[in-house]
Design a protein around this motif. Structure first.
Motif, PDB file in Angstrom:
ATOM      1  N   VAL A 269      -9.851  28.605  72.128  1.00 45.68           N
ATOM      2  CA  VAL A 269     -10.665  27.606  71.503  1.00 45.68           C
ATOM      3  C   VAL A 269     -10.322  26.282  71.535  1.00 45.68           C
ATOM      4  O   VAL A 269      -9.310  25.964  70.823  1.00 45.68           O
ATOM      5  CB  VAL A 269     -10.807  28.303  70.068  1.00 45.68           C
ATOM      6  N   GLY A 270     -10.794  25.502  72.352  1.00 45.61           N
ATOM      7  CA  GLY A 270     -10.181  24.088  72.482  1.00 45.61           C
ATOM      8  C   GLY A 270     -11.065  23.045  71.830  1.00 45.61           C
ATOM      9  O   GLY A 270     -12.179  23.263  71.473  1.00 45.61           O
ATOM     10  N   LEU A 271     -10.572  21.954  71.949  1.00 41.97           N
ATOM     11  CA  LEU A 271     -11.438  20.914  71.514  1.00 41.97           C
ATOM     12  C   LEU A 271     -11.342  19.599  72.735  1.00 41.97           C
ATOM     13  O   LEU A 271     -10.450  19.853  73.536  1.00 41.97           O
ATOM     14  CB  LEU A 271     -10.906  20.003  70.266  1.00 41.97           C
ATOM     15  N   PRO A 338      -9.192  28.124  65.202  1.00 44.28           N
ATOM     16  CA  PRO A 338      -8.299  27.036  65.309  1.00 44.28           C
ATOM     17  C   PRO A 338      -9.002  25.729  64.676  1.00 44.28           C
ATOM     18  O   PRO A 338      -8.247  24.997  63.858  1.00 44.28           O
ATOM     19  CB  PRO A 338      -7.521  26.886  66.581  1.00 44.28           C
ATOM     20  N   ASP A 339     -10.046  25.216  65.493  1.00 35.77           N
ATOM     21  CA  ASP A 339     -10.440  24.059  65.030  1.00 35.77           C
ATOM     22  C   ASP A 339     -10.973  24.070  63.598  1.00 35.77           C
ATOM     23  O   ASP A 339     -10.977  23.088  62.776  1.00 35.77           O
ATOM     24  CB  ASP A 339     -11.818  23.643  65.939  1.00 35.77           C
ATOM     25  N   ARG A 340     -11.279  25.175  62.883  1.00 40.47           N
ATOM     26  CA  ARG A 340     -11.717  25.136  61.505  1.00 40.47           C
ATOM     27  C   ARG A 340     -10.346  25.175  60.593  1.00 40.47           C
ATOM     28  O   ARG A 340     -10.258  24.373  59.469  1.00 40.47           O
ATOM     29  CB  ARG A 340     -12.466  26.674  61.173  1.00 40.47           C
ATOM     30  N   VAL A 341      -9.430  25.869  61.085  1.00 42.25           N
ATOM     31  CA  VAL A 341      -7.905  25.691  60.442  1.00 42.25           C
ATOM     32  C   VAL A 341      -7.582  24.169  60.370  1.00 42.25           C
ATOM     33  O   VAL A 341      -7.134  23.609  59.451  1.00 42.25           O
ATOM     34  CB  VAL A 341      -7.011  26.559  61.248  1.00 42.25           C
ATOM     35  N   LEU A 402       0.288  17.963  63.116  1.00 38.48           N
ATOM     36  CA  LEU A 402       0.596  17.651  64.575  1.00 38.48           C
ATOM     37  C   LEU A 402       1.033  18.932  65.454  1.00 38.48           C
ATOM     38  O   LEU A 402       0.427  19.394  66.317  1.00 38.48           O
ATOM     39  CB  LEU A 402       1.833  16.576  64.531  1.00 38.48           C
ATOM     40  N   PRO A 403       1.878  19.721  64.780  1.00 32.49           N
ATOM     41  CA  PRO A 403       2.438  20.933  65.512  1.00 32.49           C
ATOM     42  C   PRO A 403       1.271  21.857  65.709  1.00 32.49           C
ATOM     43  O   PRO A 403       1.281  22.740  66.447  1.00 32.49           O
ATOM     44  CB  PRO A 403       3.294  21.772  64.706  1.00 32.49           C
ATOM     45  N   TYR A 404       0.130  21.962  64.759  1.00 33.15           N
ATOM     46  CA  TYR A 404      -0.789  22.967  64.666  1.00 33.15           C
ATOM     47  C   TYR A 404      -1.833  22.583  66.109  1.00 33.15           C
ATOM     48  O   TYR A 404      -2.479  23.399  66.432  1.00 33.15           O
ATOM     49  CB  TYR A 404      -1.939  22.988  63.543  1.00 33.15           C
ATOM     50  N   LEU A 405      -1.666  21.162  66.201  1.00 31.13           N
ATOM     51  CA  LEU A 405      -2.442  20.651  67.646  1.00 31.13           C
ATOM     52  C   LEU A 405      -2.150  21.632  68.743  1.00 31.13           C
ATOM     53  O   LEU A 405      -2.975  21.573  69.807  1.00 31.13           O
ATOM     54  CB  LEU A 405      -2.469  19.370  67.700  1.00 31.13           C
TER      55      LEU A 405
END
Length: 890
Positions: A269-271, A338-341, A402-405
């Motif tokens: 799931v990307g941005l 992930p984008d919601r997190v 940052l690391p979650y990115l």
């Protein structure tokens, strides 16, 4: 951290290739982070010694260091996938860091030698001087920082074996490395300088990097070349798998073996990649900006020693490490998306940043001094506790972004090393902007409290941008809510005090400036003014004007014909202004803080004898040590002001190297005067400073700065020769300062000589004390402990009361007045004035302790040995300057 590899020992991957144990690699990466922070702390300190301990010099050093990290992350990240052995590349980079770090010794020594010539060339052009400093700092810092920036991308390239492991493995690496950095910050603040000295600590960091590099190269040789490439989950090692990017030998990621079956299918799931870099950059801006404000706020309530700075910095770094660990745990989740997190993390970051002003104010009980009455260990625990609440817990949230990115970037087809490198580059670039923007723009313009709220605005703006990626009513509502959250943050001004006042004493705030370097406040009590820096550090007061003037008048009386005077430190300007009634031709004043200069000019002009308008005076807002070293100009007197000895950086003004420079700047027969607050040092610190001065000067004597009952100041007076005191100079200079008649020689001589305490050099009282040097700044690490133990009634005590009198007694016992070579030209009556000073000092202490019966004989001795006219007023400054015609006295 999450698991980064397989079981103990070297194991084989699916193709039978040997892989180093992940724990070994984690250990190497931890040590790498440890060494990096030791370097950073020492580089900032060393460049501060060269360029001056100013906010601009520190910002220049940190910006260049961070720029090297960012450039290195981008450059080496792009090349990580093409490397046949990223682990070997990591090792070579570590060896390169060690090699380039060694160059600092040669380059900085060359700069010291060339600095006077550089200054002479660019004098009058501050931009050119800054450029010269930037070039030197770049040559010293950029090469090793550039190589450091490549270590994380290369290690990530080596370890990430499956695309879906980028988030977990990358965040684990970031956590390990940052934990090493936090440990390095603690070691550099608490252990290494005293144990090894700064040179030894620097060499230790080089040795550690060398060991890490050699170990990594050796491990890489044991691993087979041509290991399987990067693959998606579910691809079998020997099956039909798609190679997304070429990968080296390595360790299977933390989700298991390549062929394991997941209970939750992995879905990328990307941005949009540009948005990821934008979030990384903006997060860097906000996080480093918030850290700058936190550091400034803690400077208002701590002793500001090397130890407290290390605790606050370590708390911040530990927060980033724990935040990376939290991101590691979040990266394991199959739901939510992930984008919601990420959106939740950004909103949480906004919340902790926005509530930070009130949290700090509550934790410190309204800007009260933390651990005021606690001894050393208890004080450190109190500081650590406050830092844990204000910095550590909120910092975990900030540090998770940052690391979650990396979890978001799992959808990208680029190689892990390139993704990590670009992420590091974007975030570090943001950190440079955030630290400079906050320190030099936000703090001066809006203050600390509002700066935190404005930095918090970054996060809801990012949430709004994320929400608008997909068009839907729910997404639009989320974006609107996030934008609405930013509005009150922009408009709110916390009703919190920037300065803590003692209302019981009648204190009122006249003015406060939150500048790039410190909070500077002018406090009023009726018609008097007090100048304070960072809430609890008083630089002077109009109430003590005659005492501050004594710091100039006494040295002026000891020199035959002082025509040029250099003041290292200015404060209120009252001390420097006291030189102007004398027939001096030139006065140069260097004060570290520009806001102090401005505050003194605006609020203390009535007490400074025209310091800011007299054409004989030059006032520079610059580091005094640098100001003295930058040219070959010489002076008859160099007067170094009172400084708080436990404050970080102050020890640089008590080092052998500084005193040797001061000696070189003296005219023949010149004097260097180091004022010391006996109420802030123990016998240990005073002895070290006295011994260090004695090493630099041919002769050092000790003079009282006052005749108070308890809390006194003293002057260590250094000479480049062993010439004795000329009593004729006292009378001549005294008449010149007074500007009128009515003083006979005996009266003037008694005013000065009763302040003489003893001969440091000839007595040998401090001969066995260690030296304070740039490489081993003992004062910087001993004075903070003394401060806390003395305040709490612990194992140390300041030189007040009986301890002060014991010091004076030790000097005259080791070398009686009649045998003192410095007093060789005094007659019997003049030596009697010295004895009278000893008697009076003893008398006022006993009288203050409520023992008039014991005090009376000493007062009788004082009267017997003193000219009658000299006892009306014992302050030389008040006695002499109050009678100068044409000068307004307050």
């Amino acid at each position: 951290m999450g698991q980064v590899g397989g079981p103990a020992g070297d194991v084989a991957d699916g193709g039978g290739h040997a892989r180093p144990h992940a724990a070994v690699l984690a250990g190497l990466f931890f040590v790498s982070g440890f060494a990096a922070l030791v370097y950073q702390v020492l580089w900032v300190r060393e460049l501060g010694l060269l360029f001056g301990s100013t906010a601009q010099a520190a910002a220049l050093a940190i910006a260049i260091f961070f720029a090297g990290i960012a450039l290195g992350g981008w450059f080496w990240g792009r090349r990580a996938a093409a490397s046949p052995s990223p682990l070997r590349g990591f090792g070579l980079l570590e060896l390169g860091v060690a090699a380039t770090a060694l160059g600092h010794f040669v380059l900085l020594d060359a700069y010291v030698a060339l600095y006077p010539a550089i200054h002479a060339t660019v004098w009058g052009a501050p931009a050119l001087e800054t450029l010269a400093k930037a070039i030197i700092a770049t040559i010293v810092l950029l090469p090793p920082a550039f190589l450091m920036g490549g270590t994380l991308p290369l290690m990530a390239q080596h370890l990430v074996r499956e695309r879906e492991e980028l988030g977990r493995t990358g965040s684990a690496l970031y956590a390990v490395n940052t934990a090493g950095s936090a440990t390095g910050a603690l070691a550099a603040g608490f252990v290494l300088p005293l144990l090894l000295g700064f040179t030894g600590a620097y060499l230790l960091a080089i040795g550690l990097d060398t060991a890490v590099g050699l170990t990594a190269v050796a491990l890489a040789r044991r691993a087979a070349v041509g290991a399987p490439g990067l693959r998606r989950r579910g691809d079998r090692a020997g099956g039909d798998h798609r190679v997304v990017a070429s990968g080296p030998e390595g360790v299977v990621g933390a989700r298991g073996d390549p062929g394991s079956v997941a209970t939750e299918p992995w879905r990328p799931v990307g941005l949009p990649v540009p948005l990821v870099w934008t979030v990384a950059f903006a997060s860097g801006v906000a996080t480093l900006g918030i850290e700058v404000v936190w550091t400034r706020l803690f400077a208002q309530v701590l002793q500001n020693s090397a130890y407290t700075y290390a605790l606050v910095l370590s708390a911040f770094l530990l927060a980033l490490a724990l935040g990376a660990s939290a991101a590691n745990a979040l990266a394991r989740l199959g739901r939510p998306r992930p984008d919601r997190v990420l959106g939740v993390l950004l909103l949480a970051s906004a919340a902790v940043a926005a509530t930070s002003p009130w949290l700090f104010y509550e934790v410190t009980d309204g800007m009260a001094y933390v651990g005021r009455d606690l001894a050393w260990s208890g004080y450190l625990l109190a500081v650590a506790g406050a830092a844990a609440v204000v910095v550590l817990l909120p910092g975990i949230v900030l540090g998770a972004v940052l690391p979650y990115l990396l979890r978001i970037l799992e959808a990208s087809e680029r190689a892990p090393g390139e993704l990590v490198g670009r992420l590091v580059a974007a975030n570090t670039a943001g950190g440079i902007v955030g630290s400079l923007l906050t320190g030099f723009v936000l703090l001066p313009l809006v203050g600390a409290w509002r700066s935190l709220l404005l930095l918090a605005v970054v996060y809801p703006v990012l949430v709004a941008a994320l929400s608008l990626l997909e068009v839907s009513p729910l997404r639009l509502a989320a974006a609107t809510a996030a934008a609405a959250l930013a509005v009150p943050l922009l408009l709110t001004t916390p009703a919190l005090d920037a300065v803590r006042l003692n209302e019981a004493r009648g204190e009122e705030l006249v003015e406060v400036r939150e500048g790039p370097e410190a909070h500077v406040a002018v406090v009023g009590i009726d018609d008097d003014r007090i100048l304070r820096v960072n809430n609890y550090y008083t630089l002077g007061s109009s109430r003590a004007a005659h005492t501050e003037r004594n710091q100039t008048v006494l040295p002026m009386l000891l020199h035959r014909e002082p025509s040029s005077v250099f003041f290292l430190g200015m404060g209120t300007g009252i001390t420097a202004g006291a030189a102007l009634p004398f027939p001096v031709e030139r006065v140069v004043v260097c004060e570290l803080l520009a806001d102090v200069v401005d505050a003194a000019e605006r609020h203390f002009d009535p007490w400074t004898e025209g310091l800011f308008t007299d054409p004989r005076v030059e006032v520079h807002a610059e580091d005094g040590r640098t100001c003295l070293r930058r040219s070959d100009e010489r002076y008859d007197l160099v007067i170094s002001d009172l400084f708080t000895p436990w404050k970080a950086g102050t020890a640089n003004l008590y080092t052998l190297e500084h005193y040797e420079t001061a000696r070189q700047r003296l005219e023949p027969g010149g004097l260097f005067v180091q004022w010391m607050p006996l109420y802030q040092v123990s016998d240990t610190e005073l002895g070290i400073v006295a011994r260090t001065m004695d090493e630099a000067f041919e002769q050092v004597t000790l003079w009282r700065g006052d005749l108070f009952p308890q809390r006194s100041i003293v002057a260590l007076v250094g000479q480049a020769d062993d010439a004795p005191l000329d009593p004729g100079a006292i009378a001549a200079q005294g008449r010149a300062a007074a500007g009128v008649g009515g003083f006979d020689d005996a009266d003037l001589e008694a005013l000065a000589l009763r302040h003489y305490a003893g001969n440091v050099t000839a007595s040998g009282v401090f001969a066995d004390r260690p030296l304070n040097t740039d490489a081993r700044p003992r004062i910087e690490h001993l004075a903070p402990r003394t401060h806390r133990e003395a305040r709490a009634g612990g194992d140390a005590s300041f030189l007040v009361g009986e301890d002060r009198e014991d010091l004076y007694l030790a000097l005259r016992t080791a070398l009686p007045v009649e045998e003192d070579p410095y007093l060789a030209q005094l007659d019997e009556a003049q030596r009697g004035y010295v004895h009278a000073g000893h008697s009076y000092s003893r008398h006022v202490l006993l009288d203050d302790l409520g023992r008039p019966d014991l005090a009376e004989p000493y007062y009788a001795e004082f009267l017997e040995r003193s000219p009658r006219a000299s006892i009306d007023d014992l302050s030389p400054a008040r006695r002499l300057l109050s009678r100068h015609p044409g000068l307004l006295r307050r």
